[in-house]
Design a protein around this motif. Structure first.
Motif, PDB file in Angstrom:
ATOM      1  N   ALA A  33       0.828  -1.203   0.000  1.00  0.00           N
ATOM      2  CA  ALA A  33       0.000   0.000   0.000  1.00  0.00           C
ATOM      3  C   ALA A  33       0.865   1.256   0.000  1.00  0.00           C
ATOM      4  CB  ALA A  33      -0.916  -0.007   1.215  1.00  0.00           C
ATOM      5  N   GLY A  34       0.498   2.185  -0.781  1.00  0.00           N
ATOM      6  CA  GLY A  34       1.184   3.482  -0.793  1.00  0.00           C
ATOM      7  C   GLY A  34       2.525   3.448  -1.476  1.00  0.00           C
ATOM      8  N   LEU A  35       2.845   2.329  -2.075  1.00  0.00           N
ATOM      9  CA  LEU A  35       4.152   2.224  -2.705  1.00  0.00           C
ATOM     10  C   LEU A  35       4.106   2.817  -4.106  1.00  0.00           C
ATOM     11  CD1 LEU A  35       6.846   0.975  -1.906  1.00  0.00           C
ATOM     12  CD2 LEU A  35       6.159  -1.064  -3.109  1.00  0.00           C
ATOM     13  N   SER A  36       4.879   3.829  -4.327  1.00  0.00           N
ATOM     14  CA  SER A  36       4.928   4.342  -5.706  1.00  0.00           C
ATOM     15  C   SER A  36       6.333   4.816  -5.988  1.00  0.00           C
ATOM     16  CB  SER A  36       3.928   5.492  -5.877  1.00  0.00           C
ATOM     17  OG  SER A  36       4.472   6.681  -5.371  1.00  0.00           O
ATOM     18  N   LEU A  37       6.891   4.270  -7.010  1.00  0.00           N
ATOM     19  CA  LEU A  37       8.282   4.614  -7.322  1.00  0.00           C
ATOM     20  C   LEU A  37       8.333   5.427  -8.600  1.00  0.00           C
ATOM     21  CD1 LEU A  37       9.819   1.201  -6.471  1.00  0.00           C
ATOM     22  CD2 LEU A  37      10.475   3.359  -5.423  1.00  0.00           C
ATOM     23  N   PRO A  38       9.059   6.515  -8.552  1.00  0.00           N
ATOM     24  CA  PRO A  38       9.151   7.315  -9.775  1.00  0.00           C
ATOM     25  C   PRO A  38      10.051   6.601 -10.781  1.00  0.00           C
ATOM     26  CG  PRO A  38      10.569   8.210  -8.084  1.00  0.00           C
ATOM     27  CD  PRO A  38       9.864   7.054  -7.461  1.00  0.00           C
ATOM     28  N   ALA A  39       9.765   6.850 -12.010  1.00  0.00           N
ATOM     29  CA  ALA A  39      10.657   6.321 -13.038  1.00  0.00           C
ATOM     30  C   ALA A  39      12.002   7.031 -12.901  1.00  0.00           C
ATOM     31  CB  ALA A  39      10.072   6.561 -14.426  1.00  0.00           C
ATOM     32  N   SER A  40      13.051   6.383 -13.355  1.00  0.00           N
ATOM     33  CA  SER A  40      14.368   7.007 -13.180  1.00  0.00           C
ATOM     34  C   SER A  40      14.413   8.332 -13.927  1.00  0.00           C
ATOM     35  CB  SER A  40      15.451   6.071 -13.696  1.00  0.00           C
ATOM     36  OG  SER A  40      15.161   5.709 -15.020  1.00  0.00           O
ATOM     37  N   ALA A  41      15.022   9.290 -13.271  1.00  0.00           N
ATOM     38  CA  ALA A  41      14.992  10.654 -13.778  1.00  0.00           C
ATOM     39  C   ALA A  41      15.749  10.759 -15.092  1.00  0.00           C
ATOM     40  CB  ALA A  41      15.605  11.587 -12.751  1.00  0.00           C
ATOM     41  N   ALA A  42      15.275  11.628 -15.939  1.00  0.00           N
ATOM     42  CA  ALA A  42      15.969  11.865 -17.197  1.00  0.00           C
ATOM     43  C   ALA A  42      17.280  12.588 -16.909  1.00  0.00           C
ATOM     44  CB  ALA A  42      15.096  12.706 -18.114  1.00  0.00           C
ATOM     45  N   ILE A  43      18.213  12.421 -17.782  1.00  0.00           N
ATOM     46  CA  ILE A  43      19.517  13.036 -17.546  1.00  0.00           C
ATOM     47  C   ILE A  43      19.448  14.534 -17.800  1.00  0.00           C
ATOM     48  CG2 ILE A  43      21.853  13.199 -18.487  1.00  0.00           C
ATOM     49  CD1 ILE A  43      21.819  10.151 -18.623  1.00  0.00           C
ATOM     50  N   ASP A  44      19.924  15.251 -16.821  1.00  0.00           N
ATOM     51  CA  ASP A  44      19.934  16.710 -16.869  1.00  0.00           C
ATOM     52  C   ASP A  44      21.100  17.146 -17.752  1.00  0.00           C
ATOM     53  OD1 ASP A  44      20.329  19.372 -16.349  1.00  0.00           O
ATOM     54  OD2 ASP A  44      19.767  19.202 -14.232  1.00  0.00           O
ATOM     55  N   ALA A  45      20.813  17.900 -18.759  1.00  0.00           N
ATOM     56  CA  ALA A  45      21.888  18.239 -19.695  1.00  0.00           C
ATOM     57  C   ALA A  45      22.971  19.086 -19.036  1.00  0.00           C
ATOM     58  CB  ALA A  45      21.300  18.957 -20.899  1.00  0.00           C
ATOM     59  N   GLN A  46      22.546  19.956 -18.126  1.00  0.00           N
ATOM     60  CA  GLN A  46      23.543  20.835 -17.513  1.00  0.00           C
ATOM     61  C   GLN A  46      24.375  20.112 -16.453  1.00  0.00           C
ATOM     62  OE1 GLN A  46      21.972  24.324 -15.612  1.00  0.00           O
ATOM     63  NE2 GLN A  46      24.008  25.238 -15.437  1.00  0.00           N
ATOM     64  N   TYR A  47      23.688  19.299 -15.653  1.00  0.00           N
ATOM     65  CA  TYR A  47      24.391  18.548 -14.612  1.00  0.00           C
ATOM     66  C   TYR A  47      24.155  17.068 -14.860  1.00  0.00           C
ATOM     67  CZ  TYR A  47      24.618  23.100 -12.360  1.00  0.00           C
ATOM     68  OH  TYR A  47      24.862  24.400 -12.081  1.00  0.00           O
ATOM     69  N   PRO A  48      24.910  16.478 -15.740  1.00  0.00           N
ATOM     70  CA  PRO A  48      24.566  15.128 -16.211  1.00  0.00           C
ATOM     71  C   PRO A  48      24.912  14.006 -15.238  1.00  0.00           C
ATOM     72  CG  PRO A  48      26.561  15.898 -17.288  1.00  0.00           C
ATOM     73  CD  PRO A  48      26.100  17.015 -16.421  1.00  0.00           C
ATOM     74  N   LEU A  49      25.644  14.275 -14.190  1.00  0.00           N
ATOM     75  CA  LEU A  49      26.127  13.177 -13.347  1.00  0.00           C
ATOM     76  C   LEU A  49      25.511  13.233 -11.961  1.00  0.00           C
ATOM     77  CD1 LEU A  49      29.876  13.428 -14.315  1.00  0.00           C
ATOM     78  CD2 LEU A  49      28.327  11.606 -14.979  1.00  0.00           C
ATOM     79  N   GLN A  50      25.288  12.032 -11.432  1.00  0.00           N
ATOM     80  CA  GLN A  50      24.767  11.924 -10.082  1.00  0.00           C
ATOM     81  C   GLN A  50      25.966  11.874  -9.122  1.00  0.00           C
ATOM     82  OE1 GLN A  50      21.253  10.698 -10.272  1.00  0.00           O
ATOM     83  NE2 GLN A  50      20.886  11.304  -8.159  1.00  0.00           N
ATOM     84  N   LEU A  51      25.937  12.696  -8.091  1.00  0.00           N
ATOM     85  CA  LEU A  51      27.033  12.675  -7.117  1.00  0.00           C
ATOM     86  C   LEU A  51      26.676  11.724  -5.986  1.00  0.00           C
ATOM     87  CD1 LEU A  51      29.654  13.756  -5.808  1.00  0.00           C
ATOM     88  CD2 LEU A  51      28.267  15.536  -4.770  1.00  0.00           C
ATOM     89  N   ILE A  52      27.512  10.715  -5.802  1.00  0.00           N
ATOM     90  CA  ILE A  52      27.289   9.789  -4.694  1.00  0.00           C
ATOM     91  C   ILE A  52      28.367  10.034  -3.644  1.00  0.00           C
ATOM     92  CG2 ILE A  52      27.157   7.373  -4.023  1.00  0.00           C
ATOM     93  CD1 ILE A  52      26.241   6.696  -6.776  1.00  0.00           C
ATOM     94  N   PRO A  53      28.005  10.687  -2.558  1.00  0.00           N
ATOM     95  CA  PRO A  53      29.017  10.860  -1.505  1.00  0.00           C
ATOM     96  C   PRO A  53      29.180   9.515  -0.808  1.00  0.00           C
ATOM     97  CG  PRO A  53      27.077  12.248  -1.133  1.00  0.00           C
ATOM     98  CD  PRO A  53      26.707  11.226  -2.140  1.00  0.00           C
ATOM     99  N   SER A  54      30.403   8.999  -0.752  1.00  0.00           N
ATOM    100  CA  SER A  54      30.553   7.678  -0.155  1.00  0.00           C
ATOM    101  C   SER A  54      31.033   7.789   1.278  1.00  0.00           C
ATOM    102  CB  SER A  54      31.517   6.830  -0.993  1.00  0.00           C
ATOM    103  OG  SER A  54      32.796   7.382  -0.956  1.00  0.00           O
ATOM    104  N   VAL A  55      30.598   6.825   2.058  1.00  0.00           N
ATOM    105  CA  VAL A  55      30.936   6.823   3.478  1.00  0.00           C
ATOM    106  C   VAL A  55      32.000   5.770   3.700  1.00  0.00           C
ATOM    107  CG1 VAL A  55      30.047   6.556   5.794  1.00  0.00           C
ATOM    108  CG2 VAL A  55      28.562   7.438   3.993  1.00  0.00           C
TER     109      VAL A  55
END
Lengths: 175, 284, 732, 454
Positions: free
Chosen positions: C551-573
């Motif tokens: 119930a209540g589960l809704s997942l967005p489709a993966s975001a389209a690539i932003d032309a200006q900022y094309p990369l996802q930053l993953i800060p690692s621990v």
């Protein structure tokens, strides 16, 4: 009977050799042929034929030195390895032979060379005092014959020298 | 060093370790490291710094390759050209392998590194003159040289930090070679206790610092000649023998079910550290 | 003793034992710090100190919140080394590198040694009396509403005392902030299982499917999980456990996985639903919910090949029980809660709940239960500060100026508080902004109790005790400071506690029965408790709810690539540096990152394919620009990362803290966007999009690996074998 | 073209050579000054390194040796031609050695001394170097006689002391000449002391000849052993790239090679500086050049043998190193070594080159550069590319401290050599006289033969 020294300088080996040859043949009384010394600026091998078999004994020193060096080396090294604080090396015996032979060889050479030089100094009588008569010409280009003889023989010897084109004769001052 | 002594005990001095007989009695310290359990977390390495007074050399000296980690974790990738390392990486803790026929020992000009009666490759700091020949000859490159005088370096052990130094372990000055000792200070203490009680050290009684810390218990350490010890059993089960350069495992055609191997066995240093191969699931 | 105007119930509340029947008893004293300051020759030393002989005292590791029990080796009055306490259910005698470095926290040359009062740009050393007086003065006439107390995770008696202190002026503004806490997971677990932190039995699982849970690295209780992992690898009945790790940036756990599955960042939930779909065993609303997630769609969105999804599903079906973990990598998005819920659903579908996911034991004293940190608290605090709500700000065990996302501009917000007090070990970035800095004892000098959030087996309360005399005369324990502060307000009630030790002892002893003391006399029980370092009270445990619902589960489709900022930053621990509070411990700085082997610096992980596209080589200094600023760091080509993502480790880039931390590396917190999880309000750590550009500079990367870069060149160094080739059950 | 004119008067020989002791050309002082300055740089570097630690040399864990040991081998190699060639040629009665052997032997002695310095600056605890000496001491501990380094030390000591004795014994008659011709002063005292009262009597000459011959006999195997022991430092280890059977002959050939080109360089310098044109003739130079060419080809051959045996072996690690040498970071230096060591000497095959002084000067320097690179290319790639890939490291560039000491060593050598040539006769007077004497006899004989045969 007192003996005196006499130095004759020659221009070349031929003259000096001829003089020596004649001195030897003349058999002058009061002069022992062994008391004759040839001085030359270079080594002159042929002179030995005339001087007779005056031998060099350095090689015996060499042999003794080399053997001693080698034996000493081997036993020093092996003994040290087998001493109270044995230093164990994994995979190798405490007294390993191949490396010890390397050092034995070095000690063999070292002993040989050092003792040869010692032998040279002993056999050649070095270091020595300057002999009574010496001319710097001998170290330049003249051949010197130094003789030691009884006073009476001097004249005869001088005569021989003069016969063979001596350049200069130096005499020890009379006593 | 009399010649008599030499000649009388000639056969003894010509005795070969470890091939001629059972190499050590009553102790032969050895290790086994299960690469399937090792997660590469580096806890062992930090524990070693803590136990053995290893200097932190700082960024600049590290950049020059002058780090002093007696145990280092190596990370290997698969060598095919897949886009992603989809089988993960491989970690390997590497420390002095305490070889039985150590290439480093024979070459030291001053005999600063020797083989001990316990089967360790010992480094005598006082004796070392720093020719670094041992390091040149080590196939694993696990010997670390004191390129600087770390004890007097400003930021290695500044005031207060120096109070942490383990008094059982020397602080090495410049110009001295050092390496993993299998925590020999702990071994000595344990042996002393055991001797005073008239027995040998029991399995598990002594741990190396890396073993003690290892969160995944990938490292076992103990007395290889003690049949009760875990290390002995592991070596036995893997059919790895100290003085062999080819093990049963490698002789079998088409592979075997054994995982034990030693690195660079073919060079015949007879290392005392057995690694157990990392396992990867075949079903995925 | 009960006649001084407050009743028994208040007293119990004060000590934190409310709700449990207790008996009170007298006092004793075995403190190391017994007040005598005479020179004692080693010829005649204390009982516990024999020259050259080590003694061992148990305590609790304070380097992270996992609560590992440690044994300190003490010689000649100095603590030399910390090792695990073998009696601990959490770490069973083991420690991690971070824990080992605890001694470097204690002996750190950059610790604050005197109370410091800001004077212009400088700090001026003042006395404690003056400091307390100053706090009293500043609090005078300030209402409880106007006071904010920021802390990291706290538990045990310190939490009780802090609560009592805040209560004393009616302050409700206790903000518990942890920069990298699994807060989304807690919320999702609460929803899925009914408890925030159940017990995960990795060792009992035959398959572990982990969605970015770095349980061997920095996740929740890594030392405990590492041991479980080792057992899991040996297998329950000779069948070796299989680990599958799903993430966008390889963590230490990913590096140890049998199969590392790279997904497009943020699509972990979709993959989880896709696996449920592929399993085909779900019923009811779950089946309906996953219906749309067929292989083709899931594969397209996540980038995982369909065959891979099938294989995973087949394996999960074949080998039971399994365990599915949702980790920080799945949580760090605006839809992080949804991701976590979808992943937890997989556990429900596979029937793992009750087998490998079990209810954890609970310490029967809710007051002492850990106040777990999160980032939502920081947002509230920040908003409040910006609104000018707080006149006095206290900060303890948190460094928000360093760890708050750059978009928050916390430093500026903090300046809006009238008077700022920091309780600190080091002059960190937050302490640098404080008006008054109060120096704390190190964890190896201080008394305390701690309740770990993750309970390994039975319930346990950890004892923290001094392992040696105080190193610096003018530092104080946090408990002592709170006690002193609270005495300023409730002198009468607290005057019989000379110090926090007395408070703690009284508190423990009065509850001897419930703590397993039985009929032992106080001194014996107290000494035993200290010598064990762990109290194991009879704990209760929650019941897991097994309601499997989508119930209540809704997942967005993966975001389209932003032309200006094309990369996802993953800060690692990283397992050793975490959120950066321990960066000034040189062992940790010099301990190579397990995956890149880089030391003493930050780096930007880029997939070689992406790097080739951008013409970046190892060591190039690249500028990583996001909406909220940019940082420059060296590039490291790393195959274990999604090509559309880059990763920068957290923990470095300090501008203060100490000689080993300051000026090394960069701080990616600085450029994080302030995006929050929609459900929990938690900061979405992975939701920052950036672009990468070369600066033209290049340095040689300072790392342990040589130029062969993790290749063995066929030398048979680290060898691998396929699982069907070995018989693990026959091994020793 | 004659090796030497037969009609030089003996007195002129004395005069010319003794003249070199007193009034060399101005260039002498320039060289001496430069050498002294370079030596000063080396001293400065060593003081800094001694104080700070070897880290300032920018050595590191896999890369433990660097330029120090490379340059050590270079100087050991340099030492080889002097004494070894002198001894061999003496035994073979090649009288053209006579004008040049003295300075060649001095070169041996001083390059050995320079090499010794590198052992010293290389060790981490210089102040404890005496631990490596074999003497009974209160510690009861001996050095490790298994270590090739100890063999090295022993071999070098033996070689150095024997070379000095060889040089000295051969110089005694000349010292007597100096003694006889010098004005009163320190020099006269020195020569008087050292000439041991030599008068050139038949007894002295006789024993002199035997001794000199004996030492020469010992020196030949000794010199071969010295450089094969240096090779053993490497060949006895297991490291890939070092564990090569052909290393000992390869090292010996390399040593002779660099020694010969060193002789050419110094020949040219001395000839000019001390005005020895009459004695160090182009004809003699041509002989050395031809010898150098031959040795260059031997070296090239042995090099090729090594590459081939590595290439066709199954030793992957050694193969990797060879590939690394040819294509990796060190490739420019490695190809530089091939060029200088194998290509440049081909010019020596041309007659015109064999007597062109500027050309030979340049070529000899290039050859020695090549030989120095050879030593570096033996050391560095094995360290940076050894068995253990994890520790591979190609970015280890020697620091200025290392370069400074290498530079300083050339200063030290030149300084010693130049001082020696100014204090002792660098051309053997008595032997040149012998040479002239024998050649004139020979000439006379052939003249008489011509006349006698109508």
């Amino acid at each position: 009977m007192s003996q005196r020294h006499l130095l004759a300088l020659f221009n070349n080996f031929e003259d000096a050799e001829a003089a020596i040859y004649e001195l030897r043949a003349a058999n002058i009384k009061g002069f022992n042929f062994d008391d004759l010394t040839l001085k030359s600026p270079i080594e002159h091998h042929e002179v030995e034929n005339i001087l007779g078999q005056r031998s060099a004994k350095v090689q015996w020193f060499t042999l003794a030195g080399a053997l001693m060096g080698g034996l000493l080396g081997f036993f020093l090294i092996s003994g040290a390895q087998a001493n109270f604080y044995a230093q164990m090396k994994g995979g190798k015996p405490i007294v390993p032979l191949p490396p010890n032979f390397v050092l034995t060889f070095e000690m063999f050479v070292l002993g040989g060379v050092f003792i040869s030089v010692l032998g040279f100094l002993i056999c050649a009588g070095l270091p020595a005092r300057r002999s009574p008569l010496y001319s710097a010409k001998v170290s330049e280009d003249q051949i010197g014959i130094l003789v030691k003889a009884d006073e009476p023989a001097m004249a005869k010897i001088k005569g021989v020298f003069l016969n063979h084109g001596v350049l200069e004769i130096q005499e020890e001052a009379g006593k | 060093m009399s010649v008599n002594n030499l000649l009388e005990n000639w056969s003894q001095f010509r005795h070969f370790h470890p091939v001629d007989d059972k190499p050590h009695d009553p102790y032969k310290w050895a290790m086994s490291i299960d690469l399937d359990a090792c997660t590469g977390c580096n806890a062992c390495s930090v524990a070693c710094y803590a136990e053995n007074n290893l200097p932190v050399v700082g960024k600049e000296k590290y950049a020059h390759g002058q780090a002093m980690h007696w145990i280092r974790i190596e990370r290997y990738w698969d060598e095919d050209d897949r886009e992603f390392p989809d089988q993960g990486a491989q970690f390997l803790p590497m420390m002095c392998q305490q070889c039985e026929a150590a290439p480093c020992e024979t070459v030291c000009p001053v005999a600063a590194t020797n083989h001990t009666a316990d089967g360790l490759n010992s480094q005598v700091y006082n004796r070392c003159i720093g020719s670094r020949y041992c390091s040149a000859n080590c196939p694993y490159k696990v010997r670390y040289f004191n390129w600087y005088d770390y004890p007097s370096d400003d930021n290695v052990w500044p005031a207060e930090m120096n109070q942490q130094l383990n008094p059982d372990v020397t602080v090495r000055g410049k110009g001295v070679m050092e390496k993993c000792t299998f925590c020999v200070q702990r071994l000595h203490a344990a042996k002393g206790t055991a001797r005073s009680e008239g027995r040998i050290v029991r399995d598990g009684e002594v741990q190396t610092a890396c073993q003690q810390a290892c969160p995944a218990s990938a490292i076992s350490f103990g007395n290889l000649v003690d049949p009760e010890s875990r290390v002995h059993k592991q070596w036995q089960a893997q059919q790895v023998a100290l003085d062999k350069d080819v093990q049963t495992k490698d002789k079998e055609e088409g592979g075997s079910e054994l995982r034990g191997y030693r690195i660079f066995e073919e060079l015949r240093p007879y290392p005392s550290v057995m690694y157990l191969e990392r396992v990867r699931e075949s079903a995925v | 003793m009960m006649n001084s105007g407050f009743d028994r119930r208040d007293f119990l509340k004060m000590l934190g034992w409310g709700g449990v029947a207790v008996a009170l008893n007298g006092c004793g004293n075995t403190s190391v710090d017994d007040g005598k300051e005479t020179v004692v020759s080693y010829v005649e030393t204390n009982d516990y100190m024999i020259p050259s002989i080590s003694t061992y005292f148990n305590s609790t590791c304070a380097q992270c919140d996992a609560g590992c029990n440690i044994t300190g080796r003490i010689r000649e009055g100095r603590v030399l080394k910390l090792d695990g306490n073998p009696d601990s259910a959490i770490n069973r005698g083991k420690t991690c590198g971070l824990g080992q470095a605890g001694v470097q926290h204690h002996y750190n040359p950059d610790r604050v040694r005197e109370p410091l009062l800001r004077k212009g740009g400088q700090g001026e050393a003042i006395t404690w009396e003056k400091a307390y007086a100053l706090i009293a003065e500043k609090l005078n006439g300030v209402s409880g509403e106007e006071i904010a107390f920021l802390t990291g995770g706290v538990s045990g008696h310190l939490k009780v005392l802090l609560g009592n202190y805040l209560d004393s002026f009616g302050c409700k503004n206790h903000f518990v902030y942890e920069a990298i806490a699994p807060a989304v997971l807690r919320a999702a677990n609460k929803k899925s299982y009914g408890v925030e932190m159940p017990r995960f039995n990795i060792n009992k699982a035959k398959v572990v499917l982990s969605f970015g849970a770095d349980f061997l690295g920095a996740w929740v209780s890594p030392v405990h999980f590492s041991q479980q992992y080792a057992q899991f690898r040996k297998g329950v009945d000779g069948q070796r456990g299989v680990l599958i790790q799903v993430e966008s940036k390889m963590t230490l756990t990913g590096a140890n996985a049998d199969r590392w599955v790279v997904v497009r960042p943020g699509t972990e939930g979709i993959l989880a639903l896709g696996i449920i779909n592929a399993l085909g065993i779900a019923t009811g609303d779950i089946a309906a919910a996953v219906k749309g997630y067929d292989k083709a769609r899931v594969s397209k969105e996540t980038g995982v090949p369909p065959g891979q999804i099938d294989k995973i599903a087949a394996l999960l079906k074949l080998r039971s029980p399994s365990l599915v973990l949702a980790g920080s990598a799945a949580e760090g998005y605006a839809h992080g809660s949804q991701n976590a819920a979808a992943i937890n659903l997989l556990n429900q579908v596979l029937g793992n709940v009750g087998k490998t996911v079990e209810a954890a034991a609970v310490v029967p004293f809710p007051q002492m239960a850990p106040a777990t940190g999160n980032t939502a608290a920081l947002k509230t605090l920040n908003d409040g500060l910006n609104a000018g709500k707080y006149k006095v700000l206290f900060s303890y065990a948190a460094n928000p100026v360093f760890t708050a996302p750059g978009a928050m501009k916390f430093k500026d917000s903090m300046a809006k508080a009238g008077f700022r007090v920091a309780f600190a070990h080091y002059l960190d970035e937050t302490a640098m902004q404080a008006d008054l800095v109060l120096p704390l004892d190190s964890a190896l000098e201080d008394w305390g109790t701690q309740v770990p959030e993750y309970m390994a087996e039975g319930a346990q309360i950890n004892i923290q005790q001094p392992l040696m005399e105080k190193l610096h005369a003018n530092t104080r324990g946090m408990g002592d400071i709170l006690l002193a502060l609270i005495k300023l307000r409730h002198t009468e009630e607290y005057k019989k506690f000379d110090d926090y030790y007395a408070y703690l002892r009284t508190a423990v002893l009065q509850n001897k029965g419930a703590l397993g003391g039985g009929v032992a006399d106080d001194d014996t029980f107290w000494n035993e408790t200290l010598s064990k370092g762990i109290i194991k009270p009879a704990g209760s445990s929650h019941v897991l709810s097994g309601n499997a619902t989508a119930a209540g589960l809704s997942l967005p489709a993966s975001a389209a690539i932003d032309a200006q900022y094309p990369l996802q930053l993953i800060p690692s621990v990283s397992a050793s540096l975490r959120d950066g509070r321990h960066t000034n411990q040189p062992w940790l700085q010099e301990s190579p990152d397990p995956l890149t082997t880089i030391v003493w610096d930050s780096w930007v992980e880029i997939h070689p394919k992406k790097a080739a596209e951008l013409r970046i080589e190892e060591g190039d200094i690249v500028e990583v620009t996001g909406k909220n600023g940019s940082i420059k760091a060296q590039a490291y080509l790393f195959p274990g990362i999604h090509p559309d993502a880059i990763s920068i480790p957290l923990g470095r880039g300090h501008e203060a803290l100490g000689r080993y931390a300051k000026g090394y590396g960069v701080n990616p917190f600085q450029i994080l966007d302030a995006v929050f999880d929609k459900e929990t309000g938690e900061l979405a750590l992975h939701e920052t999009r950036v672009k990468v550009s070369k600066t033209g500079q290049r340095f040689i990367v300072v790392k342990d690996e040589g130029v062969a870069g993790g290749m063995q060149m066929g030398r048979k160094i680290a060898v691998r074998v396929s699982s069907d080739k070995v018989r693990l059950s026959e091994e020793v | 073209m004659k090796d030497i004119r037969e009609d030089i008067a003996w007195a002129k020989i004395n005069k010319d050579v003794l003249g070199s002791l007193e009034n060399p050309r101005k260039l002498y002082w320039v060289i001496l000054f430069c050498a002294f300055a370079a030596f000063g740089v080396g001293i400065g570097c060593e003081v800094y390194q001694y104080q700070t630690g070897l880290g300032v040399a920018n050595l590191n864990n896999p890369h433990a040796w660097g330029l120090y040991i490379s340059t050590f081998i270079f100087w050991i190699g340099m030492s080889h031609s002097g004494t070894l060639l002198s001894a061999i040629l003496h035994l073979m009665h090649a009288d053209w050695r006579k004008p040049i052997y003295r300075f060649a032997e001095a070169m041996t002695t001083f390059s050995l001394m320079t090499a010794g310095l590198f052992v010293m600056v290389h060790i981490g605890r210089l102040w404890q170097f005496y631990y490596s000496l074999p003497y009974p001491d209160e510690r009861g501990i001996w050095p490790n006689f298994q270590s090739p380094l100890l063999w090295d030390a022993m071999a070098i000591f033996t070689y150095l002391s024997s070379s000095i004795l060889f040089l000295y014994v051969g110089m005694i008659p000349d010292l007597a000449i100096c003694r006889d011709n010098m004005h009163e002063g320190w020099r006269k005292k020195l020569y008087t002391l050292l000439s041991l009262g030599w008068e050139g009597t038949d007894r002295q000459w006789r024993n002199f000849r035997v001794t000199y011959l004996t030492i020469a006999c010992f020196l030949i195997p000794l010199a071969v052993s010295v450089h094969s022991i240096v090779a053993a430092d490497f060949a006895m280890s297991q490291q890939p790239g070092w564990h090569v059977t052909s290393f000992p002959p390869y090292f010996v050939a390399g040593a002779l090679y660099s020694g010969c080109s060193g002789i050419i360089t110094l020949f040219i310098i001395l000839r000019y500086v001390f005005k020895f044109e009459e004695y160090m003739t182009l004809s003699i130079l041509k002989k050395i050049v031809r010898l150098t060419f031959a040795i260059a080809m031997v070296w090239t051959y042995l090099n090729a043998v090594e590459f081939a045996s590595v290439w066709y072996s199954s030793d992957q690690a050694s193969k990797d190193i060879l590939i690394q040498k040819a294509t990796g970071t060190y490739a420019p230096f490695w190809w530089g070594m091939i060029f200088c060591g194998s290509i440049v000497p081909l010019t020596l095959a041309f007659k015109r080159a064999q007597t062109s002084i500027p050309m030979l000067f340049a070529v000899s320097l290039l050859l020695n550069l090549g030989m120095w690179l050879e030593r570096w290319m033996i050391i560095a790639p094995t360290f940076s590319h050894g068995y253990y890939p994890w520790t591979w490291d190609h970015d280890q560039w020697p620091s200025l401290v290392q370069w400074g000491m290498v530079f300083g060593s050339f200063g030290w050598f030149t300084m010693l050599f130049m001082v020696f040539c100014k204090v002792f006769p660098s051309v053997s007077m008595y032997e040149v006289k012998e040479m002239v004497y024998h050649r004139s006899l020979h000439l006379k004989k052939s003249e008489t033969a011509e006349q006698g045969a109508p």
